[in-house]
Design an enzyme around this catalytic site. Structure first.
Site, short mmCIF file in Angstrom:
data_model
loop_
_atom_site.label_atom_id
_atom_site.label_comp_id
_atom_site.label_asym_id
_atom_site.label_seq_id
_atom_site.Cartn_x
_atom_site.Cartn_y
_atom_site.Cartn_z
N TYR A 1 -6.47 20.51 -43.30
CA TYR A 1 -7.27 21.69 -43.61
C TYR A 1 -6.48 22.98 -43.53
O TYR A 1 -7.01 24.05 -43.82
CB TYR A 1 -8.45 21.79 -42.63
CG TYR A 1 -7.99 21.83 -41.19
CD1 TYR A 1 -7.59 23.02 -40.59
CD2 TYR A 1 -7.90 20.66 -40.44
CE1 TYR A 1 -7.13 23.06 -39.29
CE2 TYR A 1 -7.43 20.68 -39.14
CZ TYR A 1 -7.05 21.88 -38.57
OH TYR A 1 -6.58 21.90 -37.29
N GLU B 1 2.14 18.46 -35.09
CA GLU B 1 0.93 19.06 -34.51
C GLU B 1 0.98 19.16 -32.99
O GLU B 1 0.03 19.63 -32.37
CB GLU B 1 -0.31 18.27 -34.95
CG GLU B 1 -0.51 18.22 -36.46
CD GLU B 1 -0.84 19.56 -37.10
OE1 GLU B 1 -0.89 20.58 -36.39
OE2 GLU B 1 -1.05 19.60 -38.31
#
Length: 184
Positions: free
Chosen positions: A13, A88
């Site tokens: 996203y 991440e």
């Protein structure tokens, strides 16, 4: 013939999407056969999507708050998932990889007209629960539905950020600085 390797569905996203700074990781994984682009999707449920320090996007695991989130779906190998986890900061408490239900953006349009859409089970990288609530408050409990070029203005790549402060420290400094709504 060997046994086919398990694939993982990952909903992106933010900066991993096409046209954004970290998409190069997915491009490399696609070239090596460790990822495949599957299309444009959106979250079935509403979630907060906010920016933190350096205009880094964070999906927050507060279902039924915020908006349906627009993004992209990829099928990745275990190696691809490991590389994404590393980016991440999973082992450093930056993000958590958790389940998310998504629907095809095209199917969602059909659903609006009454023909229905199928739910896909995937995973997404959520801002870690250790700071998520404070980050949501810091953003005035307002988010957006899409990390676009507008939200990404001012994004600073990891390599260009100060090296003497950890990312978690950057997040905590951002959260504690209520004097500014800018993320730098």
């Amino acid at each position: 013939m060997g046994i086919e390797e398990k694939k993982y569905l990952v909903f992106t996203y933010g900066t991993l999407k096409r046209g954004f700074p970290n998409h190069v990781l997915l491009e490399d994984l696609i070239k090596s056969g460790d990822a495949e682009y599957l299309g444009i999707y959106k979250s079935k449920n509403k979630y907060p999507l906010v920016c933190g320090p350096y205009k880094v996007p964070f999906l927050l695991n507060f279902p039924d708050s915020g908006n349906q989130i627009n993004g992209e779906l990829y099928s990745v190998s275990k190696l691809g998932l490991d590389r994404m986890d590393e980016l991440e900061g999973i082992s450093n408490g930056h993000y958590e990889r958790l389940p998310i239900q998504i629907i095809s953006a095209a199917e969602d349009d059909e659903e609006q007209s009454g023909s229905g859409g199928s739910v896909v089970e995937a995973v997404a990288y959520y801002g870690h629960r250790n700071y998520a609530e404070e980050l949501w408050k810091r953003n005035g409990q307002k988010g957006f539905s899409k990390y676009s070029e507008e939200e990404a203005k001012g994004y600073i790549r990891r390599k260009d950020r100060p090296k003497n402060v950890t990312f978690i420290q950057h997040i905590n400094l951002f959260i504690s600085d209520s004097s500014s709504s800018d993320s730098n």
